[in-house]
Design an enzyme around this catalytic site. Sequence first.
Site, PDB file in Angstrom:
ATOM      1  CG  HIS A   1      38.682  -5.831   3.928  1.00 14.71           C
ATOM      2  ND1 HIS A   1      39.047  -7.058   3.425  1.00 14.71           N
ATOM      3  CD2 HIS A   1      38.042  -5.194   2.919  1.00 14.71           C
ATOM      4  CE1 HIS A   1      38.666  -7.140   2.154  1.00 14.71           C
ATOM      5  NE2 HIS A   1      38.048  -6.027   1.822  1.00 14.71           N
TER       6      HIS A   1
ATOM      7  CG  ASP B   1      43.318  -8.725  12.927  1.00 12.33           C
ATOM      8  OD1 ASP B   1      42.964  -8.013  11.970  1.00 12.33           O
ATOM      9  OD2 ASP B   1      44.375  -9.370  12.950  1.00 12.33           O
TER      10      ASP B   1
HETATM   11  O1  F6P Z   1      42.882  -4.853   6.130  1.00  9.93           O
HETATM   12  C1  F6P Z   1      43.065  -3.537   6.417  1.00  9.93           C
HETATM   13  C2  F6P Z   1      44.058  -2.872   5.479  1.00  9.93           C
HETATM   14  O2  F6P Z   1      44.136  -1.507   5.694  1.00  9.93           O
HETATM   15  C3  F6P Z   1      43.748  -3.050   4.024  1.00  9.93           C
HETATM   16  O3  F6P Z   1      42.879  -2.084   3.518  1.00  9.93           O
HETATM   17  C4  F6P Z   1      45.122  -3.012   3.431  1.00  9.93           C
HETATM   18  O4  F6P Z   1      45.206  -3.769   2.290  1.00  9.93           O
HETATM   19  C5  F6P Z   1      46.010  -3.597   4.528  1.00  9.93           C
HETATM   20  O5  F6P Z   1      45.344  -3.380   5.724  1.00  9.93           O
HETATM   21  C6  F6P Z   1      47.402  -3.003   4.556  1.00  9.93           C
HETATM   22  O6  F6P Z   1      47.340  -1.665   4.929  1.00  9.93           O
HETATM   23  P1  F6P Z   1      48.125  -0.521   4.162  1.00  9.93           P
HETATM   24  O7  F6P Z   1      47.597  -0.458   2.768  1.00  9.93           O
HETATM   25  O8  F6P Z   1      47.861   0.701   4.960  1.00  9.93           O
HETATM   26  O9  F6P Z   1      49.563  -0.925   4.167  1.00  9.93           O
END
Ligand code: F6P
Length: 487
Positions: A155, A363
């Site tokens: 992602h 991003d």
């Molecule tokens: O999109 C990147 C990401 O790390 C996802 O894997 C995750 O859902 C989101 O950002 C939020 O991050 P975290 O789970 O570290 O709060």
Amino acid sequence: MRRLVCVSNRISLPRRGAAPGGLAVGVLAALQNTGGMWFGWSGETAEVPSAEPEVLVRGNVRFATIDLKPAEFDAYYNGYCNSTLWPLFHYFPDRFTHEEAQHDAYYAVNEQFARQLAKLLKPDDAVWIHDYQLIPLGRCLRQLNFHGPIGFFLHIPFPHRQVLRVLPSYAELVRDLCQYDLLGFQTDDDLRSFLSCVEQPEARLSGQKDLVETGGRSVRVGVYPIGVDVDAISAAAAAAVSQDKVQRMTASLLGRKLIIGVDRLDYSKGLTERFAAFEQFLESFPDNQGRVTFLQIAPLSRGDVNAYSEIRHALEASAGRLNGHFAEADWTPIRYLNRNYTHATLMGFLRAAQVALVTPVRDGMNLVAKEFVAAQDPDDPGVLILSPLAGAAPELTGALQVNPYDKRATALALQTALNMPLAERRARHEQMLGAVREHDIHNWYGRFVHDLTGEIIRRRPMEARDGGDVRDTVPQLMPRPKLLSAR
Ligand code: F6P
């Protein structure tokens, strides 16, 4: 049809409250359509985690979660995931730290995920693993003798080899990526960066441009830009306009124009640069003082990681300074909020805004940009100001694109956006809406699952379905394979 099993570090358990991030929205949309299982960390730590995954069934989706021990979670999540991989993958080598104990915890947690997941897998499942927290998981599952298709989608951006090779275990990571049957990236650039890492004597691109042959196996690679559910957002945004919270927010503007930003509080989102550009805008175009409000919603995240507490303090100081300098008794230029809202309320806020500032310094995609487009009234749409360093930029050419580090250009873009004639706003919005529809959320998971399993997913309403049995025996993990020599 194979059962789809999605795996991510954090999963979106069905409960009311905060809006889930892009990964969670995308995975949930896929699973609600296909049915299946979503496996991940429970969001809880426990000194003695339960021996078996906890399973909750909602409609046709099984949610299976495991707890982690506090110390291993800290080393895995705050450490290797978010102090080592995250900064490097977002091109911040100066924020990168590396500790061997954290590296080991990352691999140990992935092995733990594999052991627990294997108990729930059926031989003909298709497994779809998400994001940088779980890169080694595919190999671990293979070592536990799971032979079904395994795909991986990243992602976040994939850095060029010259950046990734800063990582001491660079080759191990690349080799693990090559254990998947299908590897998906957000953009062409990310795919090219990955290919820059596998151009070594023992790996080559096969005759087909989407197949990489390495270590005696073929890995299919592709670009699958994640999207949003356009019709659902459009309907939610239109309905939210009459929601109490949205009405109170718009009434409080007293007719002033609204600029909006919605970002998890992260240094990759360009928030300090954005605040500085807004200050420059108020200075360069002073007629806007008292006439424009900038609403920045930035829910806190990863607060135990130093870089995140630093950026939080920097933003508090900068918002305080700016408001102290420009505010009037009846006007506050920046409304800076660290809280989260429900998805419906956020969509209502996006629809109410004349301008969205989506200016990350790096991003993977940025779904707020796409949500803003989908949430607009096509007859009177707002203007998107977008960083070319967001994965969404190549698709959203109707946005005003500005380098987030360029304060003057961002200030000018704000002035242009706020004064843009209706016809131009409509034309730009039409281009962007077309692009957002073309690569919507159904297209994202439909293409990926098709490329992984050969099966076509038909969109259908959610229906009850009970998936999965529990395997009694779990084979032991085998030692990790020898590393590729790094370039
Ligand atoms: O999109 C990147 C990401 O790390 C996802 O894997 C995750 O859902 C989101 O950002 C939020 O991050 P975290 O789970 O570290 O709060």
